[in-house]
Design a protein around this motif. Structure first.
Motif, short mmCIF file in Angstrom:
data_model
loop_
_atom_site.label_atom_id
_atom_site.label_comp_id
_atom_site.label_asym_id
_atom_site.label_seq_id
_atom_site.Cartn_x
_atom_site.Cartn_y
_atom_site.Cartn_z
N LEU A 128 9.22 4.82 2.03
CA LEU A 128 8.85 4.27 0.71
C LEU A 128 7.34 4.05 0.63
O LEU A 128 6.70 4.37 -0.38
CB LEU A 128 9.61 2.95 0.49
CG LEU A 128 9.28 2.10 -0.75
CD1 LEU A 128 10.53 1.32 -1.18
CD2 LEU A 128 8.12 1.14 -0.52
N THR A 129 6.78 3.54 1.70
CA THR A 129 5.34 3.24 1.74
C THR A 129 4.53 4.51 1.50
O THR A 129 3.56 4.51 0.72
CB THR A 129 4.98 2.60 3.10
OG1 THR A 129 5.68 1.36 3.21
CG2 THR A 129 3.48 2.38 3.24
N ARG A 130 4.91 5.59 2.16
CA ARG A 130 4.16 6.85 2.01
C ARG A 130 4.25 7.38 0.58
O ARG A 130 3.23 7.74 -0.04
CB ARG A 130 4.72 7.89 2.99
CG ARG A 130 4.43 7.53 4.43
CD ARG A 130 5.08 8.50 5.38
NE ARG A 130 4.74 8.15 6.76
CZ ARG A 130 5.19 8.80 7.82
NH1 ARG A 130 6.00 9.83 7.67
NH2 ARG A 130 4.82 8.43 9.03
N ALA A 131 5.47 7.44 0.05
CA ALA A 131 5.66 8.02 -1.29
C ALA A 131 5.03 7.15 -2.36
O ALA A 131 4.42 7.64 -3.32
CB ALA A 131 7.15 8.24 -1.56
N ARG B 174 1.20 7.46 -2.64
CA ARG B 174 0.73 8.63 -3.41
C ARG B 174 0.80 8.36 -4.92
O ARG B 174 -0.05 8.81 -5.67
CB ARG B 174 1.55 9.85 -3.05
CG ARG B 174 1.29 10.34 -1.64
CD ARG B 174 1.51 11.83 -1.49
NE ARG B 174 1.33 12.24 -0.11
CZ ARG B 174 0.17 12.62 0.43
NH1 ARG B 174 -0.92 12.66 -0.33
NH2 ARG B 174 0.10 12.96 1.69
N GLU B 175 1.84 7.62 -5.36
CA GLU B 175 1.97 7.34 -6.79
C GLU B 175 0.94 6.32 -7.27
O GLU B 175 0.57 6.32 -8.44
CB GLU B 175 3.39 6.85 -7.12
CG GLU B 175 4.44 7.93 -6.94
CD GLU B 175 5.74 7.60 -7.66
OE1 GLU B 175 5.70 6.97 -8.73
OE2 GLU B 175 6.81 7.97 -7.11
N LEU B 176 0.49 5.44 -6.38
CA LEU B 176 -0.37 4.33 -6.81
C LEU B 176 -1.84 4.49 -6.40
O LEU B 176 -2.66 3.65 -6.74
CB LEU B 176 0.18 3.00 -6.26
CG LEU B 176 1.55 2.59 -6.80
CD1 LEU B 176 2.01 1.28 -6.17
CD2 LEU B 176 1.53 2.44 -8.32
N GLY B 177 -2.15 5.58 -5.68
CA GLY B 177 -3.52 5.75 -5.19
C GLY B 177 -4.55 5.77 -6.30
O GLY B 177 -5.66 5.25 -6.15
N GLY B 178 -4.18 6.35 -7.44
CA GLY B 178 -5.12 6.44 -8.56
C GLY B 178 -5.26 5.15 -9.34
O GLY B 178 -6.12 5.03 -10.22
N ALA B 179 -4.43 4.18 -9.02
CA ALA B 179 -4.43 2.92 -9.77
C ALA B 179 -5.15 1.80 -9.03
O ALA B 179 -5.12 0.64 -9.46
CB ALA B 179 -2.99 2.49 -10.07
N GLY B 180 -5.77 2.14 -7.90
CA GLY B 180 -6.48 1.12 -7.13
C GLY B 180 -5.55 0.22 -6.33
O GLY B 180 -5.90 -0.91 -5.99
N ASP C 298 -9.78 -0.69 1.84
CA ASP C 298 -9.67 -0.04 0.53
C ASP C 298 -9.46 1.48 0.57
O ASP C 298 -8.95 2.04 -0.39
CB ASP C 298 -10.90 -0.37 -0.34
CG ASP C 298 -10.73 -1.68 -1.09
OD1 ASP C 298 -9.65 -2.29 -0.99
OD2 ASP C 298 -11.69 -2.09 -1.78
N PHE C 299 -9.84 2.16 1.66
CA PHE C 299 -9.63 3.63 1.70
C PHE C 299 -8.47 3.99 2.63
O PHE C 299 -8.33 5.12 3.07
CB PHE C 299 -10.92 4.34 2.13
CG PHE C 299 -10.97 5.79 1.71
CD1 PHE C 299 -10.83 6.16 0.38
CD2 PHE C 299 -11.13 6.80 2.65
CE1 PHE C 299 -10.85 7.48 -0.01
CE2 PHE C 299 -11.17 8.14 2.27
CZ PHE C 299 -11.03 8.49 0.93
#
Ligand code: NAD
Length: 252
Positions: free
Chosen positions: A166-169, A172-178, A236-237
């Motif tokens: 779950l953490t990995r997937a 990826r969905e939330l990376g663009g949302a900070g 943060d990265f």
């Protein structure tokens, strides 16, 4: 100035055990903390307040979407946001060891409802607030048992493996949302319930130190540096990762 001044954290399963240690550590770093548990969280709240921190106690069943929604609403009403979510609540410390053929369907469902669906419900409910803030840190608590294939706890080990996935997937969905999504996988840790679970002494506790590079018992305090790192802008990265904190038993 402390590292988490102005931040708001929720720690589930924080009435006692490792979750209480996480909540106190986040408060010590300056975060306002929602101490959430299905049991009475008053003891942890009192300890944080006595140390000069800010805490709110909330009764929650993480397997219930409605209950989780209330936890988020109460936290936002009290503190104005949710920046850090630590998904620590689990059916764990009182489990009996047993061969998987003896695990009933009801026991399986209960462990899955709390340990994995609970993480899903908490993330889903917290994410709109984090998206609005353009900032969030989700820290999921998995387990070193995932990498060891620890026997006699099949439902538990399976649920914790699902948290890594779950953490990995989700990362990826939330990376663009900070929003960062990471995992801590602790080794066997001397929490209150582990120490008092006599069923575990011979097969689990005895001998585990021999598998570690650092040959001593693991204490809740051993997890706090990683927790604060994953909760702070220092990470943060970093997202989608699982950090095994177990004295070098599992290496991956
Ligand atoms: P614990 O079993 O002592 O504590 C779990 C907490 O979760 C309790 O306070 C309990 O009341 C709460 N909880 C249970 N069901 C809930 C629900 N439906 N809603 C809300 N709260 C609920 O566990 P611990 O030893 O303190 O471990 C904490 C976390 O670390 C767990 O996720 C556990 O799986 C993980 N972990 C522990 C160890 C260890 O050796 N102690 C090792 C690896 C991972």
């Amino acid at each position: 100035m402390a590292r988490l001044d102005g931040k708001v954290a929720i720690v589930t399963g924080a009435a006692q055990g490792i979750g209480a240690s996480y909540a106190k550590a986040l408060a010590k770093e300056g975060a306002s903390v929602c101490v959430a548990d299905i049991d009475d969280p008053a003891g942890t709240v009192a300890a944080i307040n006595a140390a000069g921190g800010q805490a709110l106690g909330v009764n929650v069943d993480v397997s219930s979407a409605a209950s989780v929604r209330q936890m988020i609403d109460k936290t936002v009403a009290a503190f104005g946001g949710v920046h850090i979510l630590v998904n620590n609540a689990a059916v764990f410390g009182k489990l009996a060891l047993k061969p998987f053929e003896e695990i009933s369907s009801d026991e399986w469902d209960k462990v899955m409802a709390v340990n994995i669906r609970g993480v899903f419900e908490c993330c889903k409910a917290a994410t709109p607030q984090m998206r609005a803030q353009k900032y969030g840190k989700i820290v999921n608590i998995a387990s070193g048992t995932v990498y060891k294939g620890t026997p006699m706890l099949l439902h538990y080990v399976t649920s914790k493996g699902a948290i890594v996935a779950l953490t990995r997937a989700m990362a990826r969905e939330l990376g663009g949302a900070g929003i960062g999504v990471n995992c801590i996988a602790p080794g066997l840790t001397m929490s209150d319930n582990v120490k008092s679970n006599t069923d575990w002494a011979e097969p689990l506790i005895n001998g585990i130190n021999a598998s570690r590079a650092i040959k001593r018992d693991q204490q809740p305090d051993d997890l706090l540096g990683t927790l604060i790192f994953l909760s702070s802008p220092d990470s943060d990265f970093l997202t989608g990762q699982t950090i095994v904190v177990d004295g070098g038993s599992v290496m991956h």
